[in-house]
Design a protein around this motif. Structure first.
Motif, PDB file in Angstrom:
ATOM      1  N   ASP A  97       0.904  -1.214   0.072  1.00  0.00           N
ATOM      2  CA  ASP A  97      -0.146  -0.098  -0.003  1.00  0.00           C
ATOM      3  C   ASP A  97       0.839   1.224  -0.089  1.00  0.00           C
ATOM      4  OD1 ASP A  97      -2.364  -1.159  -0.152  1.00  0.00           O
ATOM      5  OD2 ASP A  97      -2.732  -1.240   2.064  1.00  0.00           O
ATOM      6  N   LYS A  98       2.059   0.975   0.466  1.00  0.00           N
ATOM      7  CA  LYS A  98       2.977   2.372   0.515  1.00  0.00           C
ATOM      8  C   LYS A  98       3.337   2.907  -1.002  1.00  0.00           C
ATOM      9  CE  LYS A  98       5.337   0.411   4.623  1.00  0.00           C
ATOM     10  NZ  LYS A  98       6.625  -0.333   4.945  1.00  0.00           N
ATOM     11  N   TYR A  99       3.354   2.058  -2.021  1.00  0.00           N
ATOM     12  CA  TYR A  99       3.545   2.776  -3.359  1.00  0.00           C
ATOM     13  C   TYR A  99       2.621   2.138  -4.381  1.00  0.00           C
ATOM     14  CZ  TYR A  99       5.696  -2.183  -3.673  1.00  0.00           C
ATOM     15  OH  TYR A  99       5.980  -3.615  -3.556  1.00  0.00           O
ATOM     16  N   LEU A 100       1.452   1.315  -3.839  1.00  0.00           N
ATOM     17  CA  LEU A 100       0.545   1.114  -5.106  1.00  0.00           C
ATOM     18  C   LEU A 100      -0.739   1.509  -4.542  1.00  0.00           C
ATOM     19  CD1 LEU A 100       1.718  -2.674  -5.728  1.00  0.00           C
ATOM     20  CD2 LEU A 100       2.018  -0.619  -7.290  1.00  0.00           C
ATOM     21  N   ASP A 101      -1.646   1.813  -5.299  1.00  0.00           N
ATOM     22  CA  ASP A 101      -3.146   1.868  -5.289  1.00  0.00           C
ATOM     23  C   ASP A 101      -3.852   0.824  -6.222  1.00  0.00           C
ATOM     24  OD1 ASP A 101      -5.440   2.965  -4.227  1.00  0.00           O
ATOM     25  OD2 ASP A 101      -5.155   4.975  -4.954  1.00  0.00           O
ATOM     26  N   TRP A 102      -5.141   0.523  -5.915  1.00  0.00           N
ATOM     27  CA  TRP A 102      -5.684  -0.759  -6.224  1.00  0.00           C
ATOM     28  C   TRP A 102      -6.910  -0.433  -6.848  1.00  0.00           C
ATOM     29  CZ3 TRP A 102      -2.416  -4.590  -5.227  1.00  0.00           C
ATOM     30  CH2 TRP A 102      -1.451  -4.446  -4.184  1.00  0.00           C
ATOM     31  N   SER A 103      -7.260  -0.949  -8.112  1.00  0.00           N
ATOM     32  CA  SER A 103      -8.434  -1.410  -8.754  1.00  0.00           C
ATOM     33  C   SER A 103      -9.314  -2.152  -8.159  1.00  0.00           C
ATOM     34  CB  SER A 103      -8.051  -1.912 -10.005  1.00  0.00           C
ATOM     35  OG  SER A 103      -8.023  -3.479  -9.978  1.00  0.00           O
ATOM     36  N   VAL A 104     -10.578  -2.163  -8.490  1.00  0.00           N
ATOM     37  CA  VAL A 104     -11.489  -3.116  -8.219  1.00  0.00           C
ATOM     38  C   VAL A 104     -10.908  -4.534  -8.230  1.00  0.00           C
ATOM     39  CG1 VAL A 104     -13.517  -1.649  -8.246  1.00  0.00           C
ATOM     40  CG2 VAL A 104     -12.922  -3.321 -10.146  1.00  0.00           C
ATOM     41  N   PRO A 105     -11.244  -5.451  -7.452  1.00  0.00           N
ATOM     42  CA  PRO A 105     -10.632  -6.956  -7.655  1.00  0.00           C
ATOM     43  C   PRO A 105     -11.397  -7.374  -9.021  1.00  0.00           C
ATOM     44  CG  PRO A 105     -12.264  -6.972  -5.791  1.00  0.00           C
ATOM     45  CD  PRO A 105     -11.957  -5.650  -6.140  1.00  0.00           C
ATOM     46  N   TYR A 106     -10.521  -8.144  -9.772  1.00  0.00           N
ATOM     47  CA  TYR A 106     -11.238  -8.874 -10.905  1.00  0.00           C
ATOM     48  C   TYR A 106     -11.217 -10.322 -11.178  1.00  0.00           C
ATOM     49  CZ  TYR A 106      -6.231  -9.374 -12.587  1.00  0.00           C
ATOM     50  OH  TYR A 106      -4.946  -9.864 -12.705  1.00  0.00           O
ATOM     51  N   ARG A 107     -10.599 -10.702  -9.847  1.00  0.00           N
ATOM     52  CA  ARG A 107     -10.879 -12.340  -9.715  1.00  0.00           C
ATOM     53  C   ARG A 107     -10.429 -12.745  -8.427  1.00  0.00           C
ATOM     54  NH1 ARG A 107      -7.416 -14.060 -13.599  1.00  0.00           N
ATOM     55  NH2 ARG A 107      -5.546 -13.859 -12.425  1.00  0.00           N
ATOM     56  N   LEU A 108     -11.445 -13.625  -7.916  1.00  0.00           N
ATOM     57  CA  LEU A 108     -11.327 -13.982  -6.170  1.00  0.00           C
ATOM     58  C   LEU A 108     -10.046 -14.955  -6.313  1.00  0.00           C
ATOM     59  CD1 LEU A 108     -15.039 -14.813  -5.694  1.00  0.00           C
ATOM     60  CD2 LEU A 108     -13.804 -12.716  -5.244  1.00  0.00           C
ATOM     61  N   GLY A 109      -9.737 -15.033  -5.040  1.00  0.00           N
ATOM     62  CA  GLY A 109      -8.706 -15.818  -4.702  1.00  0.00           C
ATOM     63  C   GLY A 109      -8.744 -17.316  -5.144  1.00  0.00           C
ATOM     64  N   ALA A 110      -7.683 -17.752  -5.673  1.00  0.00           N
ATOM     65  CA  ALA A 110      -7.654 -19.334  -6.092  1.00  0.00           C
ATOM     66  C   ALA A 110      -7.028 -20.303  -5.021  1.00  0.00           C
ATOM     67  CB  ALA A 110      -6.839 -19.299  -7.401  1.00  0.00           C
ATOM     68  N   ASP A 111      -7.508 -21.505  -5.181  1.00  0.00           N
ATOM     69  CA  ASP A 111      -6.632 -22.460  -4.321  1.00  0.00           C
ATOM     70  C   ASP A 111      -5.327 -22.775  -4.645  1.00  0.00           C
ATOM     71  OD1 ASP A 111      -9.388 -22.959  -3.534  1.00  0.00           O
ATOM     72  OD2 ASP A 111      -9.630 -24.510  -4.726  1.00  0.00           O
ATOM     73  N   GLU A 117     -11.512 -16.026 -19.623  1.00  0.00           N
ATOM     74  CA  GLU A 117     -11.092 -17.158 -18.855  1.00  0.00           C
ATOM     75  C   GLU A 117     -11.519 -18.527 -19.615  1.00  0.00           C
ATOM     76  OE1 GLU A 117     -13.635 -16.472 -15.371  1.00  0.00           O
ATOM     77  OE2 GLU A 117     -12.298 -15.158 -14.394  1.00  0.00           O
ATOM     78  N   GLN A 118     -12.836 -18.429 -20.319  1.00  0.00           N
ATOM     79  CA  GLN A 118     -13.122 -19.661 -21.107  1.00  0.00           C
ATOM     80  C   GLN A 118     -11.998 -19.721 -22.272  1.00  0.00           C
ATOM     81  OE1 GLN A 118     -17.032 -18.623 -22.022  1.00  0.00           O
ATOM     82  NE2 GLN A 118     -18.035 -19.808 -20.165  1.00  0.00           N
ATOM     83  N   ARG A 119     -11.636 -18.577 -22.698  1.00  0.00           N
ATOM     84  CA  ARG A 119     -10.586 -19.046 -23.937  1.00  0.00           C
ATOM     85  C   ARG A 119      -9.467 -19.454 -23.418  1.00  0.00           C
ATOM     86  NH1 ARG A 119      -6.951 -15.903 -26.946  1.00  0.00           N
ATOM     87  NH2 ARG A 119      -7.579 -13.888 -25.979  1.00  0.00           N
ATOM     88  N   TYR A 120      -8.992 -19.057 -22.362  1.00  0.00           N
ATOM     89  CA  TYR A 120      -7.595 -19.591 -21.566  1.00  0.00           C
ATOM     90  C   TYR A 120      -8.139 -20.927 -20.682  1.00  0.00           C
ATOM     91  CZ  TYR A 120      -4.807 -15.793 -23.272  1.00  0.00           C
ATOM     92  OH  TYR A 120      -3.881 -14.886 -24.080  1.00  0.00           O
ATOM     93  N   ARG A 121      -9.386 -21.532 -20.804  1.00  0.00           N
ATOM     94  CA  ARG A 121      -9.802 -22.162 -19.975  1.00  0.00           C
ATOM     95  C   ARG A 121      -9.144 -22.310 -18.430  1.00  0.00           C
ATOM     96  NH1 ARG A 121      -7.333 -27.255 -24.316  1.00  0.00           N
ATOM     97  NH2 ARG A 121      -8.550 -26.494 -25.898  1.00  0.00           N
ATOM     98  N   VAL A 122      -9.454 -21.160 -18.218  1.00  0.00           N
ATOM     99  CA  VAL A 122      -9.583 -20.901 -16.562  1.00  0.00           C
ATOM    100  C   VAL A 122     -11.051 -20.548 -16.043  1.00  0.00           C
ATOM    101  CG1 VAL A 122      -8.632 -19.157 -14.977  1.00  0.00           C
ATOM    102  CG2 VAL A 122      -7.396 -19.673 -16.964  1.00  0.00           C
ATOM    103  N   GLY A 123     -11.240 -21.501 -15.114  1.00  0.00           N
ATOM    104  CA  GLY A 123     -12.640 -21.452 -14.457  1.00  0.00           C
ATOM    105  C   GLY A 123     -12.573 -21.341 -12.891  1.00  0.00           C
ATOM    106  N   ASP A 124     -13.567 -21.312 -12.458  1.00  0.00           N
ATOM    107  CA  ASP A 124     -13.836 -20.845 -11.032  1.00  0.00           C
ATOM    108  C   ASP A 124     -13.341 -22.069 -10.254  1.00  0.00           C
ATOM    109  OD1 ASP A 124     -14.558 -18.310 -11.403  1.00  0.00           O
ATOM    110  OD2 ASP A 124     -16.751 -18.811 -11.257  1.00  0.00           O
TER     111      ASP A 124
END
Length: 260
Positions: free
Chosen positions: A107-121, A253-260
């Motif tokens: 946080d000292k040197y970055l500011d953040w967008s809204v999240p675009y993907r929830l945490g993965a396993d 995500e589907q094109r890269y075969r990445v799902g929830d």
């Protein structure tokens, strides 16, 4: 106190931040005339692919390009080791980064967008038939565990009692595991499986039963020291929200075969 990973090679005493030709914030792109921002990241397939990869630049690179285009910006990409990417952002040598987890020290040197993907396993991989099954974090005590230098990992993994060894990226960790230099590696399930398949090592590796849920979503983050990047942040977050609403994130995500 966090355990200190053992370095597999001597760390450089300094990082040559000035060795890359970096464009300042707001520099016009040669083709479109739009302001251009420099994104840094490290190779992390399928989210950030090596240059020239037949599958494309990578899911998160395409997400960032699309969000920036909707916000009225062009994007330049530099692929560097992860720690160098963070140093470039901290010292004002780059504008933004993707595929990043939020932490207080950043946080000292970055500011953040809204999240675009929830945490993965987080998943754990070993050479087939060489170790007892890992079912709990306590099973890692005294075992060697490969981690990517500078990456965020949930604290319970770091405090598991494992002996941590650093690699440059997930591909290096897979090679270390194959060469029996470490007993296990930890990676998000998507990234770990992707690298094992790409190296043709699926038959010699096994995924352990142990699973740990990530404690952080992924964001786009901009350098606080770069006025052009900070000015773009509200429009960048708005574009990400629109991409989620209209299905663009899911289609990528589907094109890269990445799902929830």
């Amino acid at each position: 106190m966090n355990p200190q990973p053992h370095s597999l090679r001597r760390r450089l005493a300094c990082v040559a931040l000035g060795s890359l030709a970096i464009h300042g914030p707001g520099t016009a792109g040669p083709a479109t005339g739009k302001p251009r921002l420099l994104m840094v990241n490290t190779v992390y397939p399928p989210f950030v692919n090596p240059a020239g990869n037949a599958a494309g630049e990578g899911l998160d690179v395409e997400i960032a390009r699309e969000a920036l285009a909707r916000a009225g910006y062009d994007m330049e990409l530099a692929l560097v080791p992860w720690r160098r990417a963070l140093l470039m952002l901290e010292h004002g040598k780059a504008d933004l980064i993707s595929t990043i987890s939020r932490r207080d020290d950043r946080d000292k040197y970055l500011d953040w967008s809204v999240p675009y993907r929830l945490g993965a396993d987080y998943r754990f991989y070993s050479r087939r038939g060489t170790t007892r099954p890992l079912r709990h974090l306590d099973d890692l005590k005294g075992q060697t565990l490969g981690v990517v230098a500078g990456f965020h990992y949930p604290p319970p993994i770091l405090h598991s009692g494992a002996k941590l060894y650093e690699g440059r990226d997930v591909q290096m960790l897979v090679k270390m595991l194959h060469a029996r230099r470490i007993e296990h590696l930890v990676a998000t399930g998507i990234a770990g499986a992707w690298e094992i398949r790409s190296l043709g090592l699926a038959e010699s590796m096994e995924r352990q039963p142990l699973v740990y849920k990530s404690d952080s979503p992924n964001y786009l983050a901009v350098a606080r020291s770069r006025p052009g990047a900070m000015a773009a942040l509200p429009a960048l977050s708005k574009a990400l929200e629109a991409m989620r609403a209209d299905g663009s994130l899911r289609r990528l995500e589907q094109r890269y075969r990445v799902g929830d």
